[in-house]
Design an enzyme around this catalytic site. Sequence first.
Site, PDB file in Angstrom:
ATOM      1  N   GLU A 247       0.887  -1.158   0.000  1.00 28.96           N
ATOM      2  CA  GLU A 247       0.000   0.000   0.000  1.00 28.96           C
ATOM      3  C   GLU A 247       0.922   1.204   0.000  1.00 28.96           C
ATOM      4  O   GLU A 247       1.795   1.322   0.852  1.00 28.96           O
ATOM      5  CB  GLU A 247      -0.909  -0.026   1.223  1.00 28.96           C
ATOM      6  CG  GLU A 247      -2.016   1.004   1.173  1.00 28.96           C
ATOM      7  CD  GLU A 247      -1.639   2.269   1.902  1.00 28.96           C
ATOM      8  OE1 GLU A 247      -1.615   3.325   1.237  1.00 28.96           O
ATOM      9  OE2 GLU A 247      -1.354   2.208   3.100  1.00 28.96           O
ATOM     10  N   CYS A 281      -0.620   8.968   3.713  1.00 23.32           N
ATOM     11  CA  CYS A 281      -0.691   8.568   2.310  1.00 23.32           C
ATOM     12  C   CYS A 281      -2.045   8.961   1.738  1.00 23.32           C
ATOM     13  O   CYS A 281      -2.218   9.019   0.539  1.00 23.32           O
ATOM     14  CB  CYS A 281      -0.409   7.093   2.150  1.00 23.32           C
ATOM     15  SG  CYS A 281      -1.455   6.084   3.149  1.00 23.32           S
TER      16      CYS A 281
HETATM   17  C1  UN1 Z   1      -1.859   6.464   5.913  1.00 22.31           C
HETATM   18  O1  UN1 Z   1      -2.228   7.550   5.546  1.00 22.31           O
HETATM   19  O2  UN1 Z   1      -0.679   6.100   5.774  1.00 22.31           O
HETATM   20  O3  UN1 Z   1      -7.422   6.720   6.531  1.00 22.31           O
HETATM   21  C2  UN1 Z   1      -2.796   5.559   6.625  1.00 22.31           C
HETATM   22  C3  UN1 Z   1      -6.703   7.186   7.407  1.00 22.31           C
HETATM   23  C4  UN1 Z   1      -6.076   6.266   8.421  1.00 22.31           C
HETATM   24  C5  UN1 Z   1      -4.944   5.492   7.858  1.00 22.31           C
HETATM   25  C6  UN1 Z   1      -4.031   6.278   6.998  1.00 22.31           C
HETATM   26  N1  UN1 Z   1      -7.061   5.385   8.946  1.00 22.31           N
HETATM   27  O4  UN1 Z   1      -6.471   8.369   7.450  1.00 22.31           O
END
Ligand code: UN1
Length: 505
Positions: A247, A281
Amino acid sequence: MTYEHYIDGTWTAGHGEETFTSEDPATREPLGTFHRGTAEDVREATAAAAEAFEAWRALSYIDRAEYLWDIFHELRDRHEELGEIVTKECGKEISEGKADVTEAWHMVEWAAGNARHPHGDVVPSEIPAKDAYMRRKPRGVVGCITPWNFPVAIPFWHMAVSLVEGNTVVWKPAEQTPWCGQTIAEMFEASGIPDGVFNLVQGFGDAGGAIVEDYRVDTVLFTGSAEVGHEVAGEVGPEPGKTVSCEMGGKNAVVITANADMDTALHSAVMSSFKTTGQRCVSAERLIVHEDVYEEFKSEFVDLAMQVAVGDPLEEDTFMGPVVDGRQVEKFHEYNDLARTEGANVLVDRTELTDEEIPAGFEDGFWVGPFVYEIDYDSDLRCLQEEVFGPHVALLSYSGGIERAVEIHNDVPYGLTGAVISEDYREINYFRDHADVGLGYANLPCIGAEVHLPFGGVKKSGKGSPHAREVIEAVTERTAWTLNNARDIEMAQGLSAEITTKDEE
Ligand code: UN1
């Protein structure tokens, strides 16, 4: 004291000579010194994991889950303390530090609870006397490589399901957050999980590379940058029998249509772009706004971006903490400069915070503030195509219908997450059906996914999805299993089961 690796149920300094120090990105105060793992340390860990596999898989799902339930309770009981550890080590503000821990126990709860749910399918056979099933087997040793921005949650995305399904684990946390790694390893030790089932090797990319290359590792789970992820996927790809699930990042966007509620639009945009100082991310670095509401949105968004509170991440009224390290600061400035050379009209430049903005005692921290610009949309602009991983935000105006907004939205190599802000359900549904995303939101920020939903992207953002249900696919092998309840053999598809012999006469 120098913290060690946890291999085969033992704390060990490993074979390397080098150590490294984790520091608080807000103060640069050292938090701990750690042994830097080598390829040899990784080999010992994978050998221990391979050795422990048969006995671990022989336990029932429910017995395996018991160890995770212990950890679930510990994560809850130590919520405040662990939230502070997360905040101190990766710099995100305290509500986010605590949310990271909450997300971790949600994932553990999901995985351990799933131990009591059906696994596999009972499938009808063409032949009444046959029972057919889809069963699952653990793949073996799972190598987990995790990032610093969710230093407690993401390790459990990878490891909780892998372990309950009967795999053993070798884990390398990000080099920026080894203290979180240490804390989690201590929890596994305290749970009494059998030796070799869970192994931790601290270190850098070379240790991660050794996990990816090791022949004993059956599955690699990776969450992190697209750059490294595609390298990992490329290396694992050609190896028969080895699988990988990655991911990676995004160049995510929030689309604000002419029919948007302005408060919802502003609130969603600020959360999407500045939470975690833009280092999710799922963060949005593009805001695609209809020309009819563009000026209004721009002026209010700029006001908010000028005001969001940057500062001590342990303070509850801080909105943005520091970025994680010097490399992130540099990358942020590089991309801001790039946007300038590509023609950006800069609207907010808080990239170098003033002395008054930085609280006393925090002068050495890795501070940056929002950088907001407008630019004429053009496919070739690198600042609109490449992920920065910081509070770097482009405002793009569009004219025409939602189709045009989605065209711009999709014009990036990534496809992780996206949001549409509109009061018109037709626009919302169009976005839902046409945006290239793995996670989509309407009238919400594009961050904040919950653990029981699939999490992963399309295009450059993903290859598999090392999270919740999807991890089950990555860490188990499906077997079609058929049992004959009759004395005679009868075949499907009308295939003759008769053994005819040559007539002797
Ligand atoms: C990430 O941004 O690396 O959706 C993970 C979200 C979190 C996870 C993010 N539950 O913002």
